[in-house]
Design a protein around this motif. Structure first.
Motif, PDB file in Angstrom:
ATOM      1  N   UNK A  74       0.804  -1.227   0.000  1.00 18.13           N
ATOM      2  CA  UNK A  74       0.000   0.000   0.000  1.00 18.13           C
ATOM      3  C   UNK A  74       0.834   1.273   0.000  1.00 18.13           C
ATOM      4  N   UNK A  75       1.873   1.322   0.800  1.00 14.83           N
ATOM      5  CA  UNK A  75       2.715   2.517   0.844  1.00 14.83           C
ATOM      6  C   UNK A  75       3.361   2.806  -0.497  1.00 14.83           C
ATOM      7  N   UNK A  76       3.836   1.768  -1.158  1.00 11.35           N
ATOM      8  CA  UNK A  76       4.466   1.928  -2.464  1.00 11.35           C
ATOM      9  C   UNK A  76       3.451   2.251  -3.545  1.00 11.35           C
ATOM     10  N   UNK A  77       2.225   1.794  -3.370  1.00  4.85           N
ATOM     11  CA  UNK A  77       1.196   1.918  -4.409  1.00  4.85           C
ATOM     12  C   UNK A  77       0.379   3.203  -4.328  1.00  4.85           C
ATOM     13  N   UNK A  78       0.398   3.889  -3.200  1.00  4.66           N
ATOM     14  CA  UNK A  78      -0.496   5.026  -3.003  1.00  4.66           C
ATOM     15  C   UNK A  78      -0.348   6.084  -4.085  1.00  4.66           C
ATOM     16  N   UNK A  79       0.873   6.551  -4.346  1.00  6.20           N
ATOM     17  CA  UNK A  79       1.076   7.586  -5.370  1.00  6.20           C
ATOM     18  C   UNK A  79       0.597   7.108  -6.735  1.00  6.20           C
ATOM     19  N   UNK A  80       0.963   5.890  -7.090  1.00  8.59           N
ATOM     20  CA  UNK A  80       0.592   5.348  -8.395  1.00  8.59           C
ATOM     21  C   UNK A  80      -0.928   5.192  -8.530  1.00  8.59           C
ATOM     22  N   UNK A  81      -1.559   4.670  -7.499  1.00 13.35           N
ATOM     23  CA  UNK A  81      -3.013   4.498  -7.546  1.00 13.35           C
ATOM     24  C   UNK A  81      -3.732   5.840  -7.662  1.00 13.35           C
ATOM     25  N   UNK A  82      -3.289   6.810  -6.885  1.00 15.77           N
ATOM     26  CA  UNK A  82      -3.934   8.119  -6.947  1.00 15.77           C
ATOM     27  C   UNK A  82      -3.703   8.755  -8.314  1.00 15.77           C
ATOM     28  N   UNK A  83      -2.531   8.592  -8.884  1.00 13.94           N
ATOM     29  CA  UNK A  83      -2.258   9.121 -10.224  1.00 13.94           C
ATOM     30  C   UNK A  83      -3.182   8.456 -11.254  1.00 13.94           C
ATOM     31  N   UNK A  84      -3.353   7.151 -11.159  1.00 13.16           N
ATOM     32  CA  UNK A  84      -4.257   6.447 -12.082  1.00 13.16           C
ATOM     33  C   UNK A  84      -5.687   6.968 -11.944  1.00 13.16           C
ATOM     34  N   UNK A  85      -6.116   7.161 -10.710  1.00 12.74           N
ATOM     35  CA  UNK A  85      -7.471   7.651 -10.458  1.00 12.74           C
ATOM     36  C   UNK A  85      -7.647   9.046 -11.048  1.00 12.74           C
ATOM     37  N   UNK A  86      -6.696   9.930 -10.777  1.00  7.74           N
ATOM     38  CA  UNK A  86      -6.837  11.313 -11.232  1.00  7.74           C
ATOM     39  C   UNK A  86      -6.615  11.445 -12.738  1.00  7.74           C
ATOM     40  N   UNK A  87      -5.817  10.570 -13.324  1.00  5.93           N
ATOM     41  CA  UNK A  87      -5.659  10.588 -14.782  1.00  5.93           C
ATOM     42  C   UNK A  87      -6.971  10.254 -15.469  1.00  5.93           C
ATOM     43  N   UNK A  88      -7.832   9.525 -14.776  1.00  3.75           N
ATOM     44  CA  UNK A  88      -9.135   9.179 -15.322  1.00  3.75           C
ATOM     45  C   UNK A  88     -10.147  10.309 -15.257  1.00  3.75           C
ATOM     46  N   UNK A  89      -9.788  11.407 -14.576  1.00  4.34           N
ATOM     47  CA  UNK A  89     -10.671  12.569 -14.491  1.00  4.34           C
ATOM     48  C   UNK A  89     -10.365  13.450 -15.689  1.00  4.34           C
ATOM     49  N   UNK A  90     -11.253  13.444 -16.645  1.00  4.44           N
ATOM     50  CA  UNK A  90     -10.994  14.173 -17.883  1.00  4.44           C
ATOM     51  C   UNK A  90     -11.500  15.602 -17.783  1.00  4.44           C
ATOM     52  N   UNK A  91     -11.184  16.350 -18.802  1.00  8.48           N
ATOM     53  CA  UNK A  91     -11.645  17.731 -18.884  1.00  8.48           C
ATOM     54  C   UNK A  91     -10.524  18.711 -18.653  1.00  8.48           C
ATOM     55  N   UNK A  92     -10.829  19.955 -18.960  1.00  6.71           N
ATOM     56  CA  UNK A  92      -9.837  21.022 -18.813  1.00  6.71           C
ATOM     57  C   UNK A  92      -9.901  21.695 -17.450  1.00  6.71           C
TER      58      UNK A  92
END
Length: 165
Positions: A74-92
């Motif tokens: 979990x500690x190693x994955x937190x940044x990556x998971x959050x980046x994946x989640x936020x990359x899925x938020x589209x729009x300007x």
């Protein structure tokens, strides 16, 4: 303070917040923290309506992903998971983040402020800070609490919301 008055007070802050969002485009870190004892989530939601965007509930969304991640990862994955989640938020529109408390979980062994600062290098981020500002320091929970954090506000633009009377 009635709900209608509180809502109108937050809506009245929208133009100042929108100007601030325009101004941060020239900064390396495009992070605005909404800080105050009240009105932060209401202001974020009002901004979301104005921008036709949807705030991301980090606690729910990241929490679901972390729940199926082995505890040791979990500690190693937190940044990556959050980046994946936020990359899925589209729009300007800027990325709107609320309910960041999950990032303060000690077992994650992450620096919550740095996690959201990293997101703000690639796009503007407006996040509800779950703590307070005291003597120009960003504080999350009290001394002695396992989740206590104390940060300088360097690299962060603070937008103060209404204070409770």
């Amino acid at each position: 303070m009635t709900h209608a008055f509180a809502l109108s007070a937050e809506v009245a802050k929208l133009p100042a917040l929108e100007r601030l969002i325009e101004e941060i485009n020239d900064l390396q870190s495009k992070l605005i923290l909404l800080v105050g004892s009240s009105g932060k989530t209401r202001l974020l939601r009002a901004l979301a309506r104005r921008l036709n965007a949807k705030p991301l509930n980090v606690g729910v969304t990241l929490g679901r992903r972390l729940a199926v991640t082995p505890v040791s990862d979990r500690g190693f994955s937190t940044n990556e998971l959050l980046r994946e989640i936020t990359d899925g938020v589209s729009g300007d529109a800027p990325l709107l983040l609320d309910n960041l408390e999950v990032l303060f979980e000690p077992s994650l062994k992450v620096n919550p402020l740095n996690v959201i600062k990293l997101l703000a290098h690639s796009r503007p981020v407006i996040a509800v800070w779950p703590g307070e500002i005291h003597n120009d320091r960003l504080i999350y929970t009290g001394m002695g609490h396992p989740e206590h954090r104390d940060y300088s506000r360097d690299g962060v633009v603070v937008f103060e919301t209404a204070q409770r009377q």
